[in-house]
Design a protein around this motif. Structure first.
Motif, mmCIF file in Angstrom:
data_model
loop_
_atom_site.group_PDB
_atom_site.id
_atom_site.type_symbol
_atom_site.label_atom_id
_atom_site.label_comp_id
_atom_site.label_asym_id
_atom_site.label_seq_id
_atom_site.Cartn_x
_atom_site.Cartn_y
_atom_site.Cartn_z
ATOM 1 N N VAL A 354 0.848 -1.194 0.000
ATOM 2 C CA VAL A 354 0.000 0.000 0.000
ATOM 3 C C VAL A 354 0.884 1.245 0.000
ATOM 4 O O VAL A 354 1.790 1.370 0.828
ATOM 5 N N SER A 355 0.625 2.139 -0.938
ATOM 6 C CA SER A 355 1.284 3.447 -0.974
ATOM 7 C C SER A 355 0.270 4.473 -0.494
ATOM 8 O O SER A 355 -0.740 4.717 -1.148
ATOM 9 N N ASP A 356 0.537 5.053 0.665
ATOM 10 C CA ASP A 356 -0.461 5.895 1.331
ATOM 11 C C ASP A 356 -0.113 7.380 1.198
ATOM 12 O O ASP A 356 0.822 7.872 1.823
ATOM 13 N N ASP A 357 -0.869 8.064 0.364
ATOM 14 C CA ASP A 357 -0.762 9.524 0.254
ATOM 15 C C ASP A 357 -2.182 10.091 0.372
ATOM 16 O O ASP A 357 -2.552 11.041 -0.298
ATOM 17 N N GLN A 387 3.326 12.132 -3.625
ATOM 18 C CA GLN A 387 4.221 10.986 -3.592
ATOM 19 C C GLN A 387 3.505 9.687 -3.942
ATOM 20 O O GLN A 387 4.108 8.742 -4.457
ATOM 21 N N GLY A 388 2.216 9.615 -3.647
ATOM 22 C CA GLY A 388 1.508 8.345 -3.649
ATOM 23 C C GLY A 388 1.523 7.595 -4.966
ATOM 24 O O GLY A 388 1.820 6.386 -5.010
ATOM 25 N N GLY A 411 -6.379 16.185 -3.983
ATOM 26 C CA GLY A 411 -5.369 17.245 -3.961
ATOM 27 C C GLY A 411 -3.976 16.687 -4.161
ATOM 28 O O GLY A 411 -3.228 17.146 -5.028
ATOM 29 N N ALA A 412 -3.628 15.662 -3.398
ATOM 30 C CA ALA A 412 -2.301 15.055 -3.501
ATOM 31 C C ALA A 412 -2.095 14.410 -4.870
ATOM 32 O O ALA A 412 -1.032 14.524 -5.477
ATOM 33 N N GLY A 413 -3.132 13.737 -5.356
ATOM 34 C CA GLY A 413 -3.008 13.021 -6.625
ATOM 35 C C GLY A 413 -2.690 13.928 -7.798
ATOM 36 O O GLY A 413 -1.992 13.531 -8.738
#
Lengths: 514, 514
Positions: A354-357, A387-388, A411-413
């Motif tokens: 799992v990559s958690d962002d 980062q995710g 937002g992060a994506g």
């Protein structure tokens, strides 16, 4: 061989199997050298932040560095935020930064910049291969340097003439440095301090979060010591059958409430805990007053071995029990992060990554998956969102036989959304879940916490990313990743189950409350 | 007032009317201060590279700095490549970088980094407002510093506690520095050298590319002197009725052929020309052997006035003629960059602004528009692709009554594609033309020129951005910008004409040969 050949083949000799690249004119000889070096899988990224985040994901999964190929100082800058994250994750990574030919630098052509200055602060080692003869030797040195003693990103600058000139020589085999061992006297002092303490706590990170390390942590837990991890870490083993330590809370006041009464804090693979941000009138250092702190070594230390030694010293042979596999029922009703968490826990296959962002939405998924199939969880170590998706890309390249799940906020994506294209091109087995709430939700929370006052229309506007709403299905499919948007728990569960049963990239836009 | 209020209102007092922002927790008080400062238009950007590119576009159009709001060192890094471009464009820009509270820095929290170190190399001025009392004063100082003597980006670091603490004081009015004047003796020496030369050439950049500057350049041209611009510049006035100088060729060998026989080269607003990249066996410095170079001042000098003085000194009163308005016929047949150029020349309204990040496809458009309606052309000064869309966004914010046309390649456009969302949100009058050829075409050209050999499958893959092909219509519409894809000259002409007649953002994907 050219200098480019020497560099690339030296890295391949040392086990580097992937290069995440965004090349330019000054890197053309590196590109053709990669063409000849079949041991390295070259992955094109449309933006350097994707390349560096992917190298971080690869390094976290493999424990060894990938190579990136960046175009001068500007390319480094584009990849810089995810290098910052990798530095915080203690991820070995070899960033190869193409530069102008040595004699061309003095003319200060448009792309010229102070690469040493720009890249220095976030590189644990940085050198420039200013002659063709140095390329192979420095490649070996860079590879070794990426392991530390405290692992992290290194920068190897490659001027174009060093790359194109014949006369390259491969670098000899470099020794991989080992992590340090905690000295026995420190172990004994910690055991003694714990023995005298009423509420001892051990804060862990690094190799202590491996399956082996957590096994030793469970022995200490059984001996009555609280075990807690940093809020964010590069990678932790978790799920059914794996000891589940507590996790340091994100918000300072919560963390302090939680730690209240702790009178001895042992650090293993980490440093004194600090709040993510400062807030008016709130503490920065997350150590209760009067609590004694003993440092058994930071990221340069093999904290799994530290815990083993400490448990041995305390005669703690039995391990605290870990939870058996226990999958929740199917979620129903309105979709929210809890429902997503249930579905992830139900359908995630064994040994997933799992990559958690996911910022404000990932905690419920984290909590839901404690008894899921055993898996690895990778967090946002450096706080630079975006980062995710790249991290998931790199993890999938490093471990093509494992399912990778990327959790990200909308937002992060958006920061490094170009990663989707590389996932499609490489047909990596990544399922991306985007929590779509059309807002920087964390900032709405933080706005109140920082006491910045009630938001007026401009402030509100700066925290909302609706207007226009981003259509994640179109966005994803425009880059070749099949996508679906869901608004109910039932639909999410079906979409996620389907994604887990198939291989290849896909994206689920989980429309959740803002 | 808080320190954040003092900073923001001081910038507003000095005429700053826009802030391109991507805020985080440490900037919450800046966000609410912007809420209270109605003279500044806050534009949210989903990625910092959009914010900094937009500030560059704003600064090029207004001649005054916009403010950006960046989140610590990682936010600066994300915006760094377009700050590099802005530094090369000599664009005044005030980058406000939020930081941890001063007392929080020492705990080295996850987002902590060496901001001075990271931002220093591409900042012409950098300071940190480490006390609330310094915020207003340093804001005024930063504003003034952005004008130079050689204009460029400045960095003002704002710790969170300096932002949130009451006791801010507005900075007093700062004086805007002027560009320098070329000393009269240098003008006389240049006039004399030109008088003795058989093939004199003047290389110009900076204010010489304004309407006024080009008027003086036309006088020198009429006096028999060749006038040539740098290949890339921040902004040039051109079109019908405006003197059109030659343009330095991009490839070194072409530039050298073109300059052959020049025996005196005068520099006005620029420096000695150098090749963009070095190539094996090709020249770096683009000055013919034996040619005398006279430097009348670089980017710190008002080169329009330099040309006026030089023309006066030479008694050159009459100007060379400039072309009258002459629009081409409608293009027909297969779509290529020439056809696009014809359509742009036919339909571009008076006083449009072109943001050129079109790499291998923009030259035909450039050549086609010499006799189009008068307009401004903004180029890729620093060579870091990914500038075109943000620059257009910022230009449109600075000049809401002017049509902005962004020309970009598909490779370049993907770097900062998030700019489309801000265009949609702000409903800026930007028409984006994406040359879609599914390849880094320039790199295919450069691969041969650098002698890196014939590309094998890996190298080919690294230069192709097809597989999957990006669907630009879906991509654009996912972020709220209406889009259309065209494959014929007739369809492009109709789509472009339509875009010119309407206002608001739109995108045309011009499918052209690879």
């Amino acid at each position: 061989m050219t200098g480019a050949d020497a560099l690339v083949s030296t890295l391949a000799d040392h086990g580097v199997t992937a290069c995440f690249a965004n090349p330019g004119t000054s890197e053309m000889h590196l590109v053709t050298a990669l063409d000849r070096e079949t041991r390295i899988n070259s992955v094109l990224c449309l933006f350097e932040g994707v390349a560096t985040g992917a190298a971080d994901g690869y390094g976290r999964v493999k424990g060894e560095p990938a190579m990136t190929l960046l175009h001068l100082g500007a390319g480094y800058l584009n990849g810089g935020a995810n290098i910052h994250n990798a530095k915080r994750a203690k991820t070995p990574m070899v960033n190869v930064i193409g530069d102008h030919a040595v004699d061309h630098r003095k003319y200060d052509a448009p792309l010229n910049s102070d690469i040493m200055g720009l890249a220095g602060p976030n590189s644990i080692w940085i050198k420039s291969a200013d002659s063709v003869g140095a390329t192979g030797k420095l490649a070996a040195e860079a590879w070794a340097a990426s392991f530390g003693p405290e692992p992290g990103p290194v920068s190897l600058i490659l001027p174009a003439d060093s790359a194109w000139t014949e006369g390259g020589v491969k670098g000899g085999a470099a020794r991989r440095p080992s992590l340090r061992q905690t000295p026995p006297e420190k172990i004994e002092a910690a055991a003694a301090a714990i023995g005298r303490a009423s509420q001892p706590v051990i804060l862990i990170n690094g190799t202590a979060l491996s399956e082996e390390g957590l096994g030793h942590a469970a022995r200490l837990k059984k001996a009555g010591i609280r075990i807690i991890t940093d809020t964010f870490y590069a990678k932790m083993r978790r799920g059914a059958g794996v000891f589940a330590p507590d996790r340091m809370q994100y918000f300072a006041e919560g963390a302090m409430d939680d730690l209240e009464g702790s009178d001895v804090m042992i650090l293993a693979g980490t440093h004194k805990p600090a709040a993510f941000f400062a807030y008016p009138g709130k503490p920065s250092l997350l150590v209760p007053e009067g609590c004694t702190v003993l440092d058994l070594g930071g990221a340069d230390t093999d904290s799994a071995k530290t815990l083993a030694a400490l448990a041995d010293a305390m005669g703690a042979h039995e391990a605290a029990p870990s939870a058996p596999l226990d999958k929740p029922d199917a979620p129903t009703g309105a979709l929210d992060a809890r429902a997503v968490g249930k579905s992830v826990a139900r359908h995630m296959p064994e040994n997933a990554i799992v990559s958690d962002d996911g910022v404000s939405n990932s905690m419920p998924v984290f909590l839901s998956t404690i008894k899921a199939e055993p898996h690895d969880w990778m967090g946002l170590t450096g706080g630079a969102i975006g980062q995710g998706l790249p991290l998931a890309l790199g993890a999938a390249v490093a471990a093509p036989d494992r399912k990778v799940i990327a959790l990200t906020g909308d937002g992060a994506g958006m920061y490094t959304v170009q990663a989707l294209w590389s996932m499609a091109r490489e047909q990596t087995d990544v399922t991306t879940v985007v929590f779509v709430n059309h807002t920087y939700r964390i900032l709405n929370i933080e706005l109140a916490r920082t006491g910045a006052g009630n938001p007026g229309p401009t402030a509100k506007d700066m925290l909302e990313i609706g207007g226009p709403d981003i259509d994640w299905v179109s966005l994803s499919e425009s880059m070749g990743v099949p996508a679906t948007a869901v608004t109910t728990a039932e639909d999410f569960d079906a979409a996620f189950e389907d994604a887990m049963k198939q291989t290849g990239p896909r994206l689920i836009a989980a429309i959740v409350p803002g």
